[in-house]
Motif scaffolding. Structure first.
Motif, PDB file in Angstrom:
ATOM      1  N   HIS A 119       0.847  -1.183   0.000  1.00 53.06           N
ATOM      2  CA  HIS A 119       0.000   0.000   0.000  1.00 53.06           C
ATOM      3  C   HIS A 119       0.889   1.242   0.000  1.00 53.06           C
ATOM      4  O   HIS A 119       2.020   1.221   0.516  1.00 53.06           O
ATOM      5  N   LEU A 151      -1.720  -5.081 -10.452  1.00 54.24           N
ATOM      6  CA  LEU A 151      -2.151  -5.527  -9.124  1.00 54.24           C
ATOM      7  C   LEU A 151      -1.810  -4.434  -8.116  1.00 54.24           C
ATOM      8  O   LEU A 151      -0.643  -4.066  -7.953  1.00 54.24           O
ATOM      9  N   LYS A 153      -2.437  -2.629  -4.139  1.00 48.03           N
ATOM     10  CA  LYS A 153      -2.868  -2.795  -2.742  1.00 48.03           C
ATOM     11  C   LYS A 153      -3.740  -1.598  -2.378  1.00 48.03           C
ATOM     12  O   LYS A 153      -3.320  -0.443  -2.495  1.00 48.03           O
ATOM     13  N   PHE A 176      -7.041  -5.720  -2.248  1.00 44.13           N
ATOM     14  CA  PHE A 176      -6.311  -5.577  -3.507  1.00 44.13           C
ATOM     15  C   PHE A 176      -7.287  -5.216  -4.622  1.00 44.13           C
ATOM     16  O   PHE A 176      -8.492  -5.430  -4.509  1.00 44.13           O
ATOM     17  N   THR A 201      -1.601 -14.555   1.152  1.00 44.67           N
ATOM     18  CA  THR A 201      -1.426 -13.370   0.312  1.00 44.67           C
ATOM     19  C   THR A 201      -1.335 -13.744  -1.156  1.00 44.67           C
ATOM     20  O   THR A 201      -2.012 -13.160  -2.018  1.00 44.67           O
ATOM     21  N   CYS A 205      -4.030 -12.758  -4.136  1.00 45.34           N
ATOM     22  CA  CYS A 205      -3.597 -12.030  -5.342  1.00 45.34           C
ATOM     23  C   CYS A 205      -3.841 -12.859  -6.596  1.00 45.34           C
ATOM     24  O   CYS A 205      -4.305 -12.336  -7.618  1.00 45.34           O
TER      25      CYS A 205
END
Length: 226
Positions: A119, A151, A153, A176, A201, A205
């Motif tokens: 982020h 992709l 955050k 995400f 995670t 994703c």
């Protein structure tokens, strides 16, 4: 000459043991380098990393470079990368892993390298994404695009390192988001991250990335917990 003089007064030290590095060494001293526990998972598609994701997400290939366990040399190395500002560890591991991945053929099928994102608040605080150097080293060597604008955050979740395995597994997809999906349509993505613990995670994703038409996904990380 100026470099030699600078190194005399401000010697470079090993990221693990903090001993002074000699001129032929970079980031990690030879002694610590030889102690790092290599997995060799890149040579075996049906390895522990891939088994983590069985029944959870479809993965073509999955690999991790190092074993990670409590109070290990790998833990010291990754801690220095993430929390002590030793950013160059990331590219060092990536360049070293390139040598290992050259022993395989499956990497030639990859179309793009995609990092697990940070982020923007965490990025400002740390100053870098700890996986960027690793991913860019792979991308540069294999002449692949390093794609960090697809992709994204969206939530500044708290660091995972002090959470229980159960808490780590509760990572939500809404943390995400995807942008510029067309960049990766029909591509085989190598999704890169620092450590696999529960795999939550990477799973989150990857499941989001599967919304891109005709995409295939593989994983590569610096380390895996054992």
């Amino acid at each position: 000459m100026l470099t030699d003089l600078f190194n005399l007064f401000f010697p470079k030290t090993c990221a693990v043991c903090r001993e002074n590095l000699i001129s032929e060494e970079a980031v990690i001293c030879t002694s610590c380098l030889h102690q790092l526990p290599l997995t060799n998972y890149h040579l075996y598609n049906e390895n522990t990393v891939k088994k983590v994701f069985y029944g959870r997400v479809s993965v073509v290939n999955a690999t991790s470079f190092l074993y990670f366990y409590k109070n290990s040399i790998t833990q010291t190395l990754i801690h220095a990368l993430k929390y002590k500002g030793v950013e160059e560890i990331s590219a060092f591991l990536g360049s070293w892993y390139v040598e290992k991945l050259n022993e395989t053929s499956w990497v030639t099928d990859i179309d793009a390298i995609v990092p697990v994102p940070l982020h923007k608040k965490r990025l400002r605080k740390r100053g870098y994404n700890q996986v960027e150097g690793f991913g860019k080293a792979l991308a540069t060597h294999f002449s692949l695009p390093y794609t960090n604008d697809v992709l994204i955050k969206t939530s500044a979740t708290r660091t995972q390192v002090f959470k229980s395995r159960l808490a780590r597994s509760n990572i939500q997809t809404h943390n995400f988001a995807l942008k510029n999906k067309q960049k990766l349509a029909g591509k085989h993505i190598l999704l890169v991250d620092d450590i696999v613990t529960t795999g939550a995670t990477l799973e989150t994703c990857a499941n989001l990335l599967t919304e891109i038409p005709d995409v295939k996904i593989s994983f590569a990380t610096m380390a895996i917990t054992i």
